[in-house]
Design a protein around this motif. Structure first.
Motif, PDB file in Angstrom:
ATOM      1  N   CYS A 257      -4.971  -3.308   2.409  1.00  0.00           N
ATOM      2  CA  CYS A 257      -5.414  -3.892   1.152  1.00  0.00           C
ATOM      3  C   CYS A 257      -5.546  -5.401   1.342  1.00  0.00           C
ATOM      4  O   CYS A 257      -4.709  -6.021   2.008  1.00  0.00           O
ATOM      5  CB  CYS A 257      -4.378  -3.555   0.080  1.00  0.00           C
ATOM      6  SG  CYS A 257      -4.653  -4.286  -1.516  1.00  0.00           S
TER       7      CYS A 257
ATOM      8  N   GLU B 295       0.831  -1.202   0.000  1.00  0.00           N
ATOM      9  CA  GLU B 295       0.000   0.000   0.000  1.00  0.00           C
ATOM     10  C   GLU B 295       0.869   1.256   0.000  1.00  0.00           C
ATOM     11  O   GLU B 295       1.981   1.248   0.536  1.00  0.00           O
ATOM     12  CB  GLU B 295      -0.913   0.049   1.229  1.00  0.00           C
ATOM     13  CG  GLU B 295      -1.896  -1.090   1.354  1.00  0.00           C
ATOM     14  CD  GLU B 295      -1.454  -2.151   2.330  1.00  0.00           C
ATOM     15  OE1 GLU B 295      -2.305  -2.842   2.905  1.00  0.00           O
ATOM     16  OE2 GLU B 295      -0.222  -2.282   2.520  1.00  0.00           O
TER      17      GLU B 295
ATOM     18  N   TYR C 123      -7.090   0.791  -6.125  1.00  0.00           N
ATOM     19  CA  TYR C 123      -7.045   2.153  -5.607  1.00  0.00           C
ATOM     20  C   TYR C 123      -8.235   2.406  -4.673  1.00  0.00           C
ATOM     21  O   TYR C 123      -9.282   1.770  -4.788  1.00  0.00           O
ATOM     22  CB  TYR C 123      -7.109   3.164  -6.749  1.00  0.00           C
ATOM     23  CG  TYR C 123      -6.053   2.964  -7.805  1.00  0.00           C
ATOM     24  CD1 TYR C 123      -6.333   2.252  -8.967  1.00  0.00           C
ATOM     25  CD2 TYR C 123      -4.783   3.491  -7.640  1.00  0.00           C
ATOM     26  CE1 TYR C 123      -5.374   2.066  -9.945  1.00  0.00           C
ATOM     27  CE2 TYR C 123      -3.804   3.306  -8.616  1.00  0.00           C
ATOM     28  CZ  TYR C 123      -4.115   2.588  -9.759  1.00  0.00           C
ATOM     29  OH  TYR C 123      -3.150   2.404 -10.723  1.00  0.00           O
TER      30      TYR C 123
ATOM     31  N   THR D 156      -3.054  -3.319  -9.739  1.00  0.00           N
ATOM     32  CA  THR D 156      -3.160  -2.296  -8.700  1.00  0.00           C
ATOM     33  C   THR D 156      -4.625  -2.001  -8.387  1.00  0.00           C
ATOM     34  O   THR D 156      -5.453  -1.945  -9.300  1.00  0.00           O
ATOM     35  CB  THR D 156      -2.450  -1.009  -9.133  1.00  0.00           C
ATOM     36  OG1 THR D 156      -1.081  -1.302  -9.410  1.00  0.00           O
ATOM     37  CG2 THR D 156      -2.516   0.055  -8.050  1.00  0.00           C
TER      38      THR D 156
ATOM     39  N   ARG E   1      -5.601   9.533  -2.231  1.00  0.00           N
ATOM     40  CA  ARG E   1      -5.795   8.322  -3.025  1.00  0.00           C
ATOM     41  C   ARG E   1      -4.791   7.268  -2.580  1.00  0.00           C
ATOM     42  O   ARG E   1      -3.577   7.483  -2.684  1.00  0.00           O
ATOM     43  CB  ARG E   1      -5.645   8.569  -4.526  1.00  0.00           C
ATOM     44  CG  ARG E   1      -6.053   7.337  -5.334  1.00  0.00           C
ATOM     45  CD  ARG E   1      -6.062   7.564  -6.822  1.00  0.00           C
ATOM     46  NE  ARG E   1      -4.736   7.404  -7.406  1.00  0.00           N
ATOM     47  CZ  ARG E   1      -4.544   7.008  -8.671  1.00  0.00           C
ATOM     48  NH1 ARG E   1      -5.572   6.742  -9.454  1.00  0.00           N
ATOM     49  NH2 ARG E   1      -3.312   6.912  -9.147  1.00  0.00           N
TER      50      ARG E   1
ATOM     51  N   SER F 223      -3.113   3.531  -3.001  1.00  0.00           N
ATOM     52  CA  SER F 223      -2.815   2.539  -4.023  1.00  0.00           C
ATOM     53  C   SER F 223      -2.312   1.266  -3.356  1.00  0.00           C
ATOM     54  O   SER F 223      -1.705   1.318  -2.283  1.00  0.00           O
ATOM     55  CB  SER F 223      -1.737   3.049  -4.987  1.00  0.00           C
ATOM     56  OG  SER F 223      -2.151   4.219  -5.643  1.00  0.00           O
ATOM     57  N   CYS F 224      -2.562   0.153  -4.000  1.00  0.00           N
ATOM     58  CA  CYS F 224      -2.060  -1.136  -3.512  1.00  0.00           C
ATOM     59  C   CYS F 224      -1.561  -1.922  -4.727  1.00  0.00           C
ATOM     60  O   CYS F 224      -2.361  -2.327  -5.569  1.00  0.00           O
ATOM     61  CB  CYS F 224      -3.155  -1.888  -2.777  1.00  0.00           C
ATOM     62  SG  CYS F 224      -2.689  -3.559  -2.274  1.00  0.00           S
TER      63      CYS F 224
ATOM     64  N   TRP G 185     -10.535  -2.942   0.591  1.00  0.00           N
ATOM     65  CA  TRP G 185      -9.824  -2.093   1.541  1.00  0.00           C
ATOM     66  C   TRP G 185     -10.518  -2.240   2.891  1.00  0.00           C
ATOM     67  O   TRP G 185     -11.753  -2.165   2.981  1.00  0.00           O
ATOM     68  CB  TRP G 185      -9.840  -0.642   1.112  1.00  0.00           C
ATOM     69  CG  TRP G 185      -8.965  -0.344  -0.060  1.00  0.00           C
ATOM     70  CD1 TRP G 185      -9.315  -0.296  -1.380  1.00  0.00           C
ATOM     71  CD2 TRP G 185      -7.564  -0.043  -0.014  1.00  0.00           C
ATOM     72  NE1 TRP G 185      -8.227  -0.001  -2.152  1.00  0.00           N
ATOM     73  CE2 TRP G 185      -7.138   0.168  -1.336  1.00  0.00           C
ATOM     74  CE3 TRP G 185      -6.633   0.072   1.020  1.00  0.00           C
ATOM     75  CZ2 TRP G 185      -5.807   0.490  -1.658  1.00  0.00           C
ATOM     76  CZ3 TRP G 185      -5.322   0.394   0.699  1.00  0.00           C
ATOM     77  CH2 TRP G 185      -4.912   0.591  -0.621  1.00  0.00           C
TER      78      TRP G 185
ATOM     79  N   GLN H 123      -9.973   6.011  -3.731  1.00  0.00           N
ATOM     80  CA  GLN H 123     -10.064   7.472  -3.754  1.00  0.00           C
ATOM     81  C   GLN H 123     -10.940   7.902  -2.598  1.00  0.00           C
ATOM     82  O   GLN H 123     -12.098   7.477  -2.500  1.00  0.00           O
ATOM     83  CB  GLN H 123     -10.662   7.940  -5.072  1.00  0.00           C
ATOM     84  CG  GLN H 123     -10.843   9.452  -5.161  1.00  0.00           C
ATOM     85  CD  GLN H 123      -9.537  10.210  -5.162  1.00  0.00           C
ATOM     86  OE1 GLN H 123      -8.596   9.829  -5.843  1.00  0.00           O
ATOM     87  NE2 GLN H 123      -9.464  11.277  -4.382  1.00  0.00           N
TER      88      GLN H 123
ATOM     89  N   ARG I 147      -9.892  -0.603  -9.793  1.00  0.00           N
ATOM     90  CA  ARG I 147      -8.752  -1.481 -10.006  1.00  0.00           C
ATOM     91  C   ARG I 147      -8.298  -1.392 -11.448  1.00  0.00           C
ATOM     92  O   ARG I 147      -9.090  -1.105 -12.346  1.00  0.00           O
ATOM     93  CB  ARG I 147      -9.100  -2.934  -9.656  1.00  0.00           C
ATOM     94  CG  ARG I 147     -10.170  -3.562 -10.531  1.00  0.00           C
ATOM     95  CD  ARG I 147     -10.605  -4.925  -9.971  1.00  0.00           C
ATOM     96  NE  ARG I 147      -9.532  -5.903 -10.016  1.00  0.00           N
ATOM     97  CZ  ARG I 147      -9.535  -7.038  -9.321  1.00  0.00           C
ATOM     98  NH1 ARG I 147     -10.544  -7.310  -8.505  1.00  0.00           N
ATOM     99  NH2 ARG I 147      -8.523  -7.880  -9.442  1.00  0.00           N
TER     100      ARG I 147
ATOM    101  N   GLY J 167       0.312   5.934  -0.354  1.00  0.00           N
ATOM    102  CA  GLY J 167      -0.592   7.063  -0.520  1.00  0.00           C
ATOM    103  C   GLY J 167      -1.191   7.603   0.759  1.00  0.00           C
ATOM    104  O   GLY J 167      -1.907   8.609   0.732  1.00  0.00           O
TER     105      GLY J 167
END
Length: 121
Positions: free
Chosen positions: A96, A6, A80, A78, A19, A21-22, A36, A82, A72, A8
């Motif tokens: 994640c 992960e 995400y 990845t 945001r 990310s993973c 998540w 937001q 995704r 961000g």
């Protein structure tokens, strides 16, 4: 070797956005539902959002509906999150998760190490 990394997280003021990310590796990303979760101090880990393996459907905890969006990119392996209009109660470590169940009912479940999100003025 399976990895979920992960990034961000950070400190943001109330009303702000982040945001997450993973980035995943070591397994067939497109076959897994991605989620998540978050865990605040003294509380249990709870589900925030889930997206299906194809990205065709997503579900959210009531507390984040209308503010958070999960997505995704299967080409980039990845997922995400937001997060908009952040509130103090969104402060937590965000994790994640990748999960699937095969034809024989075996569950495969992977976790990232977490990223801290702090919402404070």
């Amino acid at each position: 070797q399976v990895q979920l990394v992960e990034s961000g997280g950070g400190l943001v003021q109330p009303g702000g956005s982040l945001r997450l990310s993973c980035a995943a590796s070591g397994f067939t990303f497109r076959e897994y539902a991605l989620s998540w979760y978050r865990q605040a101090p003294g509380k249990e880990r709870g589900l925030v959002a889930t997206i299906t393996s194809t990205g065709g459907s997503a579900n959210y905890a009531d507390s984040v509906k209308g503010r958070f969006t999960i997505s995704r990119d299967n080409a980039k392996n990845t997922v995400y999150l937001q997060m908009n209009n952040l509130k103090a109660e969104d402060t937590a470590v965000y994790y994640c998760n990748a999960a699937r169940t095969d034809w024989w009912g075996r569950r495969f479940d992977y976790w990232g190490q977490g990223t801290q999100v702090t919402v404070s003025s």
